[in-house]
Design an enzyme around this catalytic site. Structure first.
Site, PDB file in Angstrom:
ATOM      1  N   GLU A 173       0.813  -1.231   0.000  1.00  0.00           N
ATOM      2  CA  GLU A 173       0.000   0.000   0.000  1.00  0.00           C
ATOM      3  C   GLU A 173       0.846   1.281   0.000  1.00  0.00           C
ATOM      4  OE1 GLU A 173      -3.034  -0.142   3.074  1.00  0.00           O
ATOM      5  OE2 GLU A 173      -4.136  -1.667   1.993  1.00  0.00           O
ATOM      6  N   GLU A 292      -5.626  -8.220  -0.361  1.00  0.00           N
ATOM      7  CA  GLU A 292      -6.325  -7.901   0.895  1.00  0.00           C
ATOM      8  C   GLU A 292      -7.784  -7.618   0.546  1.00  0.00           C
ATOM      9  OE1 GLU A 292      -4.814  -5.040   3.739  1.00  0.00           O
ATOM     10  OE2 GLU A 292      -2.743  -5.546   3.202  1.00  0.00           O
TER      11      GLU A 292
HETATM   12  O1  AHR Z   1      -5.340  -5.781   7.047  1.00  0.00           O
HETATM   13  C1  AHR Z   1      -5.212  -4.643   7.843  1.00  0.00           C
HETATM   14  C2  AHR Z   1      -4.459  -3.512   7.162  1.00  0.00           C
HETATM   15  O2  AHR Z   1      -5.228  -2.999   6.114  1.00  0.00           O
HETATM   16  C3  AHR Z   1      -3.143  -3.861   6.518  1.00  0.00           C
HETATM   17  O3  AHR Z   1      -2.075  -3.802   7.391  1.00  0.00           O
HETATM   18  C4  AHR Z   1      -2.995  -2.789   5.474  1.00  0.00           C
HETATM   19  O4  AHR Z   1      -2.246  -3.213   4.371  1.00  0.00           O
HETATM   20  C5  AHR Z   1      -4.415  -2.410   5.122  1.00  0.00           C
HETATM   21  O5  AHR Z   1      -4.602  -1.049   5.109  1.00  0.00           O
END
Ligand code: AHR
Length: 512
Positions: A173, A292
């Site tokens: 990210e 994610e």
């Molecule tokens: O999964 C929780 C968080 O969400 C992770 O650390 C990050 O990559 C995202 O913003």
């Protein structure tokens, strides 16, 4: 009662089921590692400190690949802190989650845990505070057979054979201003390109994921992917996507349609990657790693496990962070998100539900206590078990409903697969109707002699509401039960989905 008509045809397939879409994620965050997968001294822990009660559930969940060690955490992490004798590993401040990291668990422990769990490793490197040098050194440490300082150090630290980690994320990210070492698309694109090159000089067989956008709502979404891929197209294999969904202000109707956003996000990234391909006259395609995704109630700001509150409480080891308790509505949404990923299996080749244990997770565990399944466990586990072979184009004619965020949306959401090896077709279905059951008719083309082998449904249990969670303390248990009255004959199938439900119907068929 609403109605839906589904048509599948044995010849109309999207491609093979990419088994890596049933991935998960272990971050050094909250209690995912410590008191999650790892708790030496727990009655169920083995000699490595791996909780066997949790591992049993991980195996039942059926995760195929696990991303590690972050997440935001990785952007400030030194991989060297997590190797070597545990007693001499440094304690560090993790700025991402305002936590004291002991480093008792690191790369070797994760490799051992993954092997015991039977999952593939997806390793993320730190491109926040570190760069090309640390990246290539980590690959040498992990994958080089021996005879160099770093590979011999791995041997000395207990692993004579290389780890052979093939799948790597080039940071996390980095488009997000909250990220340690946040970068512009140009800065990140060049860094990812050079890190990838240097990592492949050490091990040419790597598969590499470049960071895409942290969400389709980012102001840089689209231009970020374009710029990053313009730099690194030849060096990377995948671009990542992240998305979290939640119910806003009691608007369950829109929340239930979240997969419409996921479809849009995926289609947009495919289009952007292919535009860069055309402009640069590249031959290969860049595929997608949705590394994610989940339901995450980011707006429960005042509860103690929210990041703001956690940091106010000072530096602690493995505090509770974002331990969302999931209800039936959340499970139905998770089912539809999995459908979206599967329907895009021609381009989405990897996906990781975030996270595996305790932190917005399908599995919960208590320190010195039990481990259990949340409601969102069930759609994932059944799809990971049964979605095999080919993804079928699933034509759906469903009654629709109006919602504030996405307008007109299908009430019934479906994906399906055909496994020629075991002669079975599986349907994964959600009824988004909050009040109405749905009558479903399925027409099977190219198949005959349908017989039901499995029919299960997750719905609001009698006497409960859609807010019911799996709560061990108060003894509420939401789980799969038999979906009754599924009628199969020849090339037809009929059944009724209860209001607000997720279901799986598997049939054995003959080819016709
Ligand atoms: O999964 C929780 C968080 O969400 C992770 O650390 C990050 O990559 C995202 O913003």
């Amino acid at each position: 009662m609403s109605r839906a008509r589904i048509i599948i045809d044995r010849d109309f397939t999207i491609g093979g089921v990419p088994r890596r879409i049933f991935g998960s994620f272990v971050e050094h965050m909250g209690r995912c590692v410590y008191t999650g997968i790892y708790e030496p001294g727990h009655a169920e822990a083995d000699e490595n400190g791996f909780r066997q009660d949790v591992m049993k559930l991980v195996k039942e969940l059926g995760a195929t690949v696990v991303r590690y060690p972050g997440g935001n955490f990785v952007s400030g992490y030194n991989w060297e802190d997590g190797v070597g004798p545990v007693e001499s590993r440094p304690r560090r401040l993790d700025g991402a989650w305002h936590t004291l990291e002991t480093n008792a668990f690191g790369l070797h422990e994760f490799v051992d845990w993954s092997r015991q769990s039977g999952v593939e490793i997806m390793e993320a490197i730190n491109l926040g505070t570190r760069g090309v040098d640390a990246a290539r050194e980590l690959v040498e440490y992990a994958n080089h057979p021996g005879g160099t300082f770093l590979s011999d150090l791995r041997k000395k630290n207990g692993h004579a054979d290389p780890f052979n980690i093939k799948l790597w994320c080039l940071g996390n990210e980095l488009d997000g201003p909250w990220q340690i070492g946040h970068k512009t698309a140009d800065e990140y694109g060049r860094l990812a390109q050079e890190a990838a090159k240097a990592m492949r000089f050490v091990d040419p067989d790597l598969e590499l994921v470049a960071c895409g956008s942290s969400g389709s709502g980012m102001t840089t979404f689209g231009s970020w992917e374009q710029t990053v891929l313009a730099h690194a197209y030849d060096e990377v294999d995948y671009v990542s996507l992240h998305a979290y969904y939640q119910e806003d202000d009691g608007d369950a109707a829109s929340f239930l349609a979240s997969a419409v956003d996921m479809d849009y996000f995926i289609d947009s990234v495919v289009a952007t990657a292919d535009a860069v391909r055309a402009k640069g006259k590249h031959k290969k395609h860049i595929n997608l790693s949705f590394d994610e995704w989940n339901v995450w109630y980011q707006r429960r700001l005042d509860s103690e496990d929210q990041p703001d509150q956690v940091s106010k409480a000072g530096w602690r080891e493995h505090p509770r962070v974002i331990e969302d308790a999931y209800n039936v509505t959340d499970a139905v949404v998770v089912g539809t998100l999995l459908n979206s990923l599967l329907r895009h299996g021609d381009r989405v080749k990897i996906a990781n539900q975030a996270q595996l244990v305790n932190v917005i997770a399908p599995i919960m565990s208590e320190e010195n206590g039990p481990a259990w399944r949340q409601t969102i466990f069930y759609p994932f586990a059944r799809m990971a078990e049964l979605a095999k072979g080919q993804i079928l184009h699933t034509k759906v004619e469903s009654d629709r409903y109006e919602n504030a965020r996405f307008g007109d949306t299908d009430l019934v959401d479906v994906s399906s697969t055909w496994d020629e090896e075991n002669g079975k077709v599986a349907f994964f279905l959600a009824n988004r109707g909050l009040e109405e059951a749905a009558n479903v008719e399925v027409l099977l083309r190219g198949f005959d002699n349908a017989r039901v082998t499995r029919a299960e449904v997750l719905q609001i249990p009698e006497g409960h509401s859609r807010f019911t969670t799996n709560n061990l303390q108060i003894g509420e248990h939401v789980g799969l039960i038999t979906l009754k009255d599924v009628k199969a004959a020849g090339h037809e199938l009929k059944f009724t989905l209860p209001a607000l439900s997720w279901a799986v119907v598997e049939i054995r068929v003959a080819k016709s």
